[in-house]
Design an enzyme around this catalytic site. Sequence first.
Site, mmCIF file in Angstrom:
data_model
loop_
_atom_site.group_PDB
_atom_site.id
_atom_site.type_symbol
_atom_site.label_atom_id
_atom_site.label_comp_id
_atom_site.label_asym_id
_atom_site.label_seq_id
_atom_site.Cartn_x
_atom_site.Cartn_y
_atom_site.Cartn_z
ATOM 1 N N ASN A 140 1.601 -0.501 5.736
ATOM 2 C CA ASN A 140 2.064 -0.977 4.364
ATOM 3 C C ASN A 140 2.875 -2.109 4.576
ATOM 4 O O ASN A 140 3.946 -2.030 5.426
ATOM 5 C CB ASN A 140 2.786 0.204 3.773
ATOM 6 C CG ASN A 140 3.603 -0.278 2.460
ATOM 7 O OD1 ASN A 140 3.234 -1.215 1.807
ATOM 8 N ND2 ASN A 140 4.961 0.484 2.142
ATOM 9 N N GLU A 189 3.241 -6.812 4.653
ATOM 10 C CA GLU A 189 2.961 -8.103 4.858
ATOM 11 C C GLU A 189 3.475 -8.512 6.144
ATOM 12 O O GLU A 189 4.791 -8.579 6.213
ATOM 13 C CB GLU A 189 3.150 -9.139 3.408
ATOM 14 C CG GLU A 189 2.641 -8.535 2.329
ATOM 15 C CD GLU A 189 1.424 -8.584 2.196
ATOM 16 O OE1 GLU A 189 0.476 -9.061 3.228
ATOM 17 O OE2 GLU A 189 0.943 -7.611 1.161
ATOM 18 N N GLY A 197 15.173 -12.493 -4.712
ATOM 19 C CA GLY A 197 16.623 -13.174 -3.919
ATOM 20 C C GLY A 197 17.396 -12.098 -3.194
ATOM 21 O O GLY A 197 18.595 -12.224 -2.688
ATOM 22 N N CYS A 224 0.693 -1.001 -0.038
ATOM 23 C CA CYS A 224 0.174 0.036 0.037
ATOM 24 C C CYS A 224 0.658 1.179 -0.172
ATOM 25 O O CYS A 224 2.096 1.075 -0.002
ATOM 26 C CB CYS A 224 -0.840 0.155 1.258
ATOM 27 S SG CYS A 224 -1.889 -1.592 1.402
ATOM 28 N N ARG A 254 -4.473 1.341 -1.386
ATOM 29 C CA ARG A 254 -4.443 -0.179 -1.107
ATOM 30 C C ARG A 254 -4.079 -1.142 -2.158
ATOM 31 O O ARG A 254 -5.072 -0.923 -3.325
ATOM 32 C CB ARG A 254 -5.602 -0.812 -0.394
ATOM 33 C CG ARG A 254 -5.464 -2.153 0.199
ATOM 34 C CD ARG A 254 -6.687 -2.668 0.850
ATOM 35 N NE ARG A 254 -6.643 -3.804 1.171
ATOM 36 C CZ ARG A 254 -7.691 -4.825 1.185
ATOM 37 N NH1 ARG A 254 -8.872 -4.547 0.807
ATOM 38 N NH2 ARG A 254 -7.460 -6.170 1.570
ATOM 39 N N LEU A 255 -3.111 -1.903 -2.175
ATOM 40 C CA LEU A 255 -3.163 -2.848 -3.163
ATOM 41 C C LEU A 255 -3.257 -3.944 -2.376
ATOM 42 O O LEU A 255 -2.756 -4.699 -1.502
ATOM 43 C CB LEU A 255 -1.667 -3.096 -3.650
ATOM 44 C CG LEU A 255 -1.361 -4.124 -4.448
ATOM 45 C CD1 LEU A 255 -1.882 -4.010 -6.012
ATOM 46 C CD2 LEU A 255 0.023 -4.193 -4.859
ATOM 47 N N SER A 256 -4.546 -4.733 -2.910
ATOM 48 C CA SER A 256 -5.098 -6.076 -1.651
ATOM 49 C C SER A 256 -4.306 -7.351 -2.269
ATOM 50 O O SER A 256 -4.572 -7.775 -3.429
ATOM 51 C CB SER A 256 -6.647 -6.058 -2.380
ATOM 52 O OG SER A 256 -7.322 -4.960 -2.244
ATOM 53 N N ILE A 257 -3.884 -7.847 -1.324
ATOM 54 C CA ILE A 257 -3.043 -9.113 -1.265
ATOM 55 C C ILE A 257 -3.532 -10.138 -0.444
ATOM 56 O O ILE A 257 -3.842 -11.336 -0.528
ATOM 57 C CB ILE A 257 -1.753 -8.776 -0.713
ATOM 58 C CG1 ILE A 257 -0.948 -7.530 -1.516
ATOM 59 C CG2 ILE A 257 -0.817 -10.019 -0.736
ATOM 60 C CD1 ILE A 257 -0.452 -7.949 -3.089
#
Length: 643
Positions: A76, A78, A364, A2, A51-54
Amino acid sequence: MCGILTFISSRGAAAERSDAIAAANERLHHRGPDETGMELIDTDVAIAHKRLSIIDVESSHQPMWYSGNRYVMTYNGEIYNYKELRAELIEKHGAEFATQGDGEVILAGYHHWGPNVAARLRGMFAFVIWDRQQRRAYGARDPWGIKPMFHLHTDDGVYFSSEKKALMPFTDPNDLDRENLAHYLTLQYPPEPGSMHRGVNRIAAGHYVEFAPGKPVEATRYFNPDFRPRSVDNPQKLYDEIAETLRESVRMHMRADVPVGAFLSSGIDSTGVVAMAREFNPDILAFTIGYEGLGQYNELDVASESAQHLGVKLIGTTIGAQEMMDALPKIVWHLDDPIADPSLVPLYYVAKKAAEHVTVVLGGEGADEFFGGYGIYREPLSLQAIQGLPKGVRSSLRAVSKVIPEGVKGKSFLERGTTDLERRFVGNANIFGEEEKRRLLRGYDSSVDFSAITGPLWAECEGLDEPTRMQYVDIKTWLRGDILVKADRISMAHSLEVRVPFLDPEVFKVASTIPVDEKVRLRGNHTKFALRQALAKVVPPAIVNRPKMGFPTPTRVWLANEMFEWADNILATAGCGHLIDLEYVRGLLRDHKEGKADNSRKVWTILVFCLWHAIFVEQSLDPGIERATSQLAAKPAVGSMVS
């Protein structure tokens, strides 16, 4: 994933800023195109969100409320252990939840654990919580600095944002930090916690902040990487432990309610992540990039072989010099501050391709810093013979090195071998030295030295072996200032979330104990030795000892050919000549074209700064919108140089 923008008024007048906050929030639209939120909280706080919905796509809207509307949060990131924390909060504290997402777990954790909640979170995050009852704010950033958080203090209050561009309407764009400009020319990025503008700073990685309106912000470091190398009696046991810990991290990083893919280069880091991710999702898509007509830089062939060996579908894309010139202004706009890392360009295009298919990708990043992957980490071992000589002898050899002409074999070895580690290693980039900066910078200040950045870090890790000390410095500088900024901004430019399984607290617990001879070895020219052995069972044999490349960029070739006129025009017409001697840099570019020296990294560093200055200081260029290409073509000065 987000975008955050929060204003906390110092005088109970948040409503006066609400329209300006809402407008500035649109500069973060790329970070979260799925939803836009904006709320005034009493008279104190204005919170805007993208919001970017995950996870928990249908719920977990923001700003998020908790405990009878006592707390409100904008967040923002995870949290990968949110299910485990949620179960603990329910069992031990009777916590109640209205959603299935990870954000509400942070709020419940803060309610029951207070500021210590940050240390309990396993993931990447930046958030601000406002406690309406206490009229007090709490904010935190993840241990490694994966997710960004800028802040700006004014007489009216404190602003927080995921990206600096959303704070620029509230400050003076001409108020440059000259010290950070000098550091940029050496490091190729402005170091944390500052930025290229005075007064706009970052919450440092691994810190939380607490404050009340009108009061000073109190910052507390809740995490610091602690290396404790130990002897290893059973190397295979160590390799197995690394593999299993990384496998578990990959599993947790794949928690999402949207499609997850992965970047795949020719190296062992991304290949190992893809191999393990495939164990949990056999249909995972991998993405890579190559260059038109430049096989020596092309990772497509190796990545294709790896993908075939692993049984995953690989989606590749190729670019040429024109694509590099077209994308650079947009990339600089997304970065907020200049970062002179040419690999930003291929990353931009591979992220664009990935975003056509998935919402999340695994990367990575962090493997080199954790496991000893950079070739320069072997340098203390190669210089042991000369470093062990008496001080007087080393001083004499140092004097000899100064009279040896540039380019003569042995000069660099003597210079490096007779220089203390603390002066020799400034991180993975060392673009302009002090003597050249004296020639380059208008108003050069000899009191501004990179040791102001690295000196305290060397002191913090005193007593460790030299390669491990170099890792520590890189984690605090290079990883935060280049690698993670690059990953966040360029992925978010395409509304794509990059997750980094190597940058996990459990992975670091193992990596921090690895002895130096299991990281770097002179014999066989090895780096990341233990990690390579740990992944030997899951990656193709040809990859195990393959040298690091990581989306290499043919800047050296293109600046001498296809990109020469473009670059020369930028330098000839840029508006930052009062800061930098641009004619001197044009001379470096001509020498590069004529093959007198490889000045590609130096020239690129200045090119990026010229574009940044046009965008964020002069404000004569706005590539943050889709018509950037036509804008550039229409402009006779800065615009024409990228047409």
